[in-house]
Write a protein that holds these residues in place. Structure first.
Motif, PDB file in Angstrom:
ATOM      1  N   GLY A 239       0.791  -1.212   0.000  1.00 55.85           N
ATOM      2  CA  GLY A 239       0.000   0.000   0.000  1.00 55.85           C
ATOM      3  C   GLY A 239       0.830   1.273   0.000  1.00 55.85           C
ATOM      4  N   ALA A 240       2.120   1.174   0.399  1.00 52.16           N
ATOM      5  CA  ALA A 240       2.986   2.352   0.405  1.00 52.16           C
ATOM      6  C   ALA A 240       3.551   2.665  -0.974  1.00 52.16           C
ATOM      7  CB  ALA A 240       4.140   2.134   1.388  1.00 52.16           C
ATOM      8  N   HIS A 243       2.204   3.073  -6.989  1.00 54.58           N
ATOM      9  CA  HIS A 243       2.619   3.260  -8.382  1.00 54.58           C
ATOM     10  C   HIS A 243       3.153   1.967  -8.995  1.00 54.58           C
ATOM     11  CE1 HIS A 243       6.157   3.788  -5.867  1.00 54.58           C
ATOM     12  NE2 HIS A 243       6.926   3.556  -6.930  1.00 54.58           N
ATOM     13  N   THR A 244       3.440   0.988  -8.140  1.00 53.00           N
ATOM     14  CA  THR A 244       3.937  -0.297  -8.657  1.00 53.00           C
ATOM     15  C   THR A 244       2.806  -1.300  -8.857  1.00 53.00           C
ATOM     16  OG1 THR A 244       4.330  -1.242  -6.457  1.00 53.00           O
ATOM     17  CG2 THR A 244       6.110   0.077  -7.438  1.00 53.00           C
ATOM     18  N   THR A 245       1.584  -0.869  -8.632  1.00 48.02           N
ATOM     19  CA  THR A 245       0.437  -1.778  -8.706  1.00 48.02           C
ATOM     20  C   THR A 245      -0.592  -1.269  -9.718  1.00 48.02           C
ATOM     21  OG1 THR A 245      -0.952  -0.658  -7.058  1.00 48.02           O
ATOM     22  CG2 THR A 245       0.750  -2.150  -6.219  1.00 48.02           C
ATOM     23  N   LYS A 246      -1.604  -2.077  -9.928  1.00 43.00           N
ATOM     24  CA  LYS A 246      -2.835  -1.654 -10.589  1.00 43.00           C
ATOM     25  C   LYS A 246      -3.964  -1.979  -9.601  1.00 43.00           C
ATOM     26  CE  LYS A 246      -1.370  -0.110 -14.571  1.00 43.00           C
ATOM     27  NZ  LYS A 246      -1.551   1.326 -14.958  1.00 43.00           N
ATOM     28  N   ASP A 247      -4.379  -0.958  -8.899  1.00 42.47           N
ATOM     29  CA  ASP A 247      -5.256  -1.130  -7.743  1.00 42.47           C
ATOM     30  C   ASP A 247      -6.674  -1.509  -8.179  1.00 42.47           C
ATOM     31  OD1 ASP A 247      -6.736  -0.961  -5.438  1.00 42.47           O
ATOM     32  OD2 ASP A 247      -5.987   1.004  -4.832  1.00 42.47           O
ATOM     33  N   PRO A 248      -7.131  -2.722  -7.875  1.00 45.44           N
ATOM     34  CA  PRO A 248      -8.465  -3.134  -8.311  1.00 45.44           C
ATOM     35  C   PRO A 248      -9.585  -2.408  -7.564  1.00 45.44           C
ATOM     36  CG  PRO A 248      -7.537  -4.795  -6.882  1.00 45.44           C
ATOM     37  CD  PRO A 248      -6.447  -3.788  -7.132  1.00 45.44           C
ATOM     38  N   ILE A 249      -9.294  -1.919  -6.360  1.00 48.07           N
ATOM     39  CA  ILE A 249     -10.320  -1.179  -5.630  1.00 48.07           C
ATOM     40  C   ILE A 249     -10.578   0.164  -6.300  1.00 48.07           C
ATOM     41  CG2 ILE A 249     -10.855  -0.054  -3.430  1.00 48.07           C
ATOM     42  CD1 ILE A 249      -9.445  -2.325  -2.011  1.00 48.07           C
ATOM     43  N   TYR A 250      -9.500   0.813  -6.706  1.00 49.97           N
ATOM     44  CA  TYR A 250      -9.669   2.064  -7.452  1.00 49.97           C
ATOM     45  C   TYR A 250     -10.442   1.812  -8.742  1.00 49.97           C
ATOM     46  CZ  TYR A 250      -8.530   5.897 -10.589  1.00 49.97           C
ATOM     47  OH  TYR A 250      -8.617   6.927 -11.495  1.00 49.97           O
ATOM     48  N   LEU A 251     -10.039   0.782  -9.487  1.00 53.96           N
ATOM     49  CA  LEU A 251     -10.708   0.484 -10.757  1.00 53.96           C
ATOM     50  C   LEU A 251     -12.177   0.133 -10.522  1.00 53.96           C
ATOM     51  CD1 LEU A 251     -10.873  -0.087 -13.755  1.00 53.96           C
ATOM     52  CD2 LEU A 251      -9.812  -2.328 -13.344  1.00 53.96           C
ATOM     53  N   THR A 284      -7.723  -7.347   2.228  1.00 60.31           N
ATOM     54  CA  THR A 284      -7.622  -8.090   3.477  1.00 60.31           C
ATOM     55  C   THR A 284      -6.968  -7.296   4.601  1.00 60.31           C
ATOM     56  OG1 THR A 284      -5.492  -9.013   2.784  1.00 60.31           O
ATOM     57  CG2 THR A 284      -7.469 -10.315   2.275  1.00 60.31           C
ATOM     58  N   LYS A 285      -6.193  -6.226   4.256  1.00 62.70           N
ATOM     59  CA  LYS A 285      -5.411  -5.541   5.282  1.00 62.70           C
ATOM     60  C   LYS A 285      -5.163  -4.095   4.863  1.00 62.70           C
ATOM     61  CE  LYS A 285      -1.357  -6.483   8.236  1.00 62.70           C
ATOM     62  NZ  LYS A 285      -0.765  -5.139   8.218  1.00 62.70           N
ATOM     63  N   HIS A 286      -4.892  -3.244   5.862  1.00 65.92           N
ATOM     64  CA  HIS A 286      -4.752  -1.815   5.613  1.00 65.92           C
ATOM     65  C   HIS A 286      -3.697  -1.502   4.564  1.00 65.92           C
ATOM     66  CE1 HIS A 286      -6.379  -2.280   9.679  1.00 65.92           C
ATOM     67  NE2 HIS A 286      -6.880  -1.050   9.594  1.00 65.92           N
ATOM     68  N   ASN A 287      -2.555  -2.155   4.606  1.00 68.16           N
ATOM     69  CA  ASN A 287      -1.417  -1.744   3.785  1.00 68.16           C
ATOM     70  C   ASN A 287      -1.120  -2.696   2.638  1.00 68.16           C
ATOM     71  OD1 ASN A 287      -0.515  -3.864   5.327  1.00 68.16           O
ATOM     72  ND2 ASN A 287       1.472  -2.935   5.860  1.00 68.16           N
ATOM     73  N   ILE A 288      -2.159  -3.459   2.231  1.00 67.37           N
ATOM     74  CA  ILE A 288      -1.993  -4.358   1.088  1.00 67.37           C
ATOM     75  C   ILE A 288      -2.974  -3.952  -0.003  1.00 67.37           C
ATOM     76  CG2 ILE A 288      -2.183  -6.724   0.253  1.00 67.37           C
ATOM     77  CD1 ILE A 288      -1.493  -7.672   3.052  1.00 67.37           C
ATOM     78  N   ILE A 289      -2.451  -3.707  -1.179  1.00 65.67           N
ATOM     79  CA  ILE A 289      -3.306  -3.522  -2.354  1.00 65.67           C
ATOM     80  C   ILE A 289      -3.557  -4.905  -2.939  1.00 65.67           C
ATOM     81  CG2 ILE A 289      -3.410  -2.592  -4.699  1.00 65.67           C
ATOM     82  CD1 ILE A 289      -1.816  -0.190  -3.700  1.00 65.67           C
ATOM     83  N   SER A 290      -4.811  -5.281  -2.947  1.00 62.63           N
ATOM     84  CA  SER A 290      -5.165  -6.635  -3.373  1.00 62.63           C
ATOM     85  C   SER A 290      -5.025  -6.771  -4.884  1.00 62.63           C
ATOM     86  CB  SER A 290      -6.598  -6.956  -2.952  1.00 62.63           C
ATOM     87  OG  SER A 290      -7.516  -6.127  -3.643  1.00 62.63           O
TER      88      SER A 290
END
Length: 453
Positions: A239-240, A243-251, A284-290
């Motif tokens: 979660g920190a 920019h290295t992810t593609k956040d499915p929650i945002y999408l 599942t957790k505060h600092n994990i982008i699923s």
């Protein structure tokens, strides 16, 4: 069980706009032989039957004992009864000379709801659903009144065979709460193995209507109901470092917002339509982008054209939002539309007008009231959605006395609705006898011998 949850919400949404005070409709027809006979039959037979059904509910496609009791009641009256149609459905046929064929339907299943009505005959039953999950069961949607009134109407019609000519087809339908029972019976040969109806009629007891009142809606009365799942893919990470992810929650959030444009900007404002995201599950957790999110939608419409427009639009929006976020086609969301859906209920206007005229003749014009269509669903609609295009009519019968409704209003409360653990008709005799009389009277009119008035 997604279908069950959907139809529960549909029943709760059936807040028909016309809700006049309950009327002394008994005064309209005066000393009527049919009404007198029904009242006597309630005291000697129907009350016990209703309480039996209420105390012994069974879940969808589990209505084994319920179907057996309903079959026994109708077989005793002289109907030719076939069991096991559409798994647990029953079909009862009585031929009585030349004339039209009329189908009357009652649904049989209860709901996974723990009864809290406090009735002496309250359900203490538990049952196992199709997933193998055990739940308390009750008739929270008044299907017990539907079966009782069907038997009551059948008993009166058998006593009056000299007043009608034609064929009666009475069905006990399973799994209305799943939206699957009607199609199961049709696929099992309802319209091939048994006499093909010229007309289909049914009713539903509804808590928000005062006892003594009947409401109806000509034309479209209830909606197409689709369940849609959108499985959003992403590329998970810390979660920190978003920019290295593609956040499915945002999408998925962008998809939720964009879906609202279907009704507000794509469907004609003159066409009813609903797209509701009922569930959003991810993470599942505060600092994990699923790496995934799951949206669950209910989609409502009346016409087939608007239904297709909404379903196609959902697929387009999901894919295009993913593309704009930089996902590859292989990563686009997976949109799943449940194959089994509930079609819109369309009350044939001519049949509705005929039935309403009959009911108003018995109960008075002020007791039979036209209401507004709603976006809930009811699988009785299936019976006119076949190649035969059989004229169909469903009406609603009051399930709560005006005094009870007034009491809740005075206390600033809303009375228990269908599907509530606290709902059962507080005057079951009033609801059942009126429904019985309405069904019997409509049948006598439709099956009136040629040349009779």
């Amino acid at each position: 069980m997604k279908r069950q949850l959907m139809t529960a919400a549909a029943a709760l949404a059936l807040t028909l706009s016309a809700q006049p005070a309950a009327l002394a409709y008994q005064d309209v027809a005066g000393d009527d032989a049919l009404r007198t006979a029904i009242a006597a039959d309630y005291e000697t037979h129907l009350e016990d039957l209703y309480q039996h059904f209420h105390a012994n509910p069974e879940l969808s496609f589990r209505e084994v004992e319920t179907a057996a009791r309903l079959a026994s009641e109708l077989r005793t009256l002289g109907f030719e009864v076939t069991e096991g149609v559409g798994q647990t459905g029953i079909v009862a046929v009585m031929e009585n000379g030349d004339g039209p064929t009329l189908m009357l339907r009652a649904d049989m299943d209860g709901l996974p709801v723990p009864e809290q009505t406090g009735l002496d005959y309250a359900s203490q039953v538990t049952g196992t659903d199709l997933r193998g999950v055990e739940n308390p069961v009750m008739h929270a949607c008044a299907h017990d009144t539907h079966m009782t009134a069907l038997v009551g109407a059948a008993r009166q019609l058998v006593e009056r065979t000299d007043e009608w000519s034609g064929t009666l087809v009475l069905i006990g339908q399973p799994a209305e709460e799943l939206g699957e029972g009607a199609v199961a019976m049709i696929e099992d040969g309802l319209f091939e193995r048994f006499p093909l109806p010229d007309f289909n009629v049914s009713f539903h007891t509804f808590s928000a209507i005062p006892t003594g009142t009947i409401t109806y809606v000509p034309g479209f009365a209830m909606a197409n109901v689709d369940s849609v799942d959108i499985h959003v893919q992403g590329r998970g990470g810390h979660g920190a470092y978003p920019h290295t992810t593609k956040d499915p929650i945002y999408l998925a959030s962008q998809i939720v917002v964009s879906l609202q444009s279907l009704v507000s900007r794509e469907v004609s404002p003159l066409e009813p339509a609903v797209v509701t995201v009922g569930a959003f599950n991810a993470g599942t957790k505060h600092n994990i982008i699923s790496d995934g999110a799951h949206l669950q939608l209910t989609v409502r419409s009346y016409t087939d054209e608007v239904r297709e427009q909404l379903l196609t639009g959902i697929q387009r929006i999901a894919a295009n939002q993913a593309a704009s976020y930089g996902l590859t086609p292989e990563e686009y969301p997976r949109v799943e539309i449940e194959e089994t859906y509930t079609p819109a209920l369309f009350n044939n206007p001519d049949l509705a007008a005929r039935a309403v005229e009959t009911m108003r003749g018995r109960f008075g014009a002020e007791a039979v009231v036209e209401a507004s269509p709603v976006m809930g669903g009811e699988d009785f609609s299936r019976y006119h959605r076949t190649e035969h295009n059989i004229p169909t009519f469903m009406f609603w019968v009051g399930g709560t006395t005006q005094a009870t409704l007034d009491d809740y209003t005075a206390r600033g409360l809303v009375p228990p609705s269908n599907h509530s653990p606290f709902f059962a008709p507080d005057d079951p005799e009033g609801s059942i006898t009126q429904a019985t009389e309405a069904m019997a009277a409509v049948a006598l009119d439709i099956l009136a011998p040629s040349g009779s008035e």
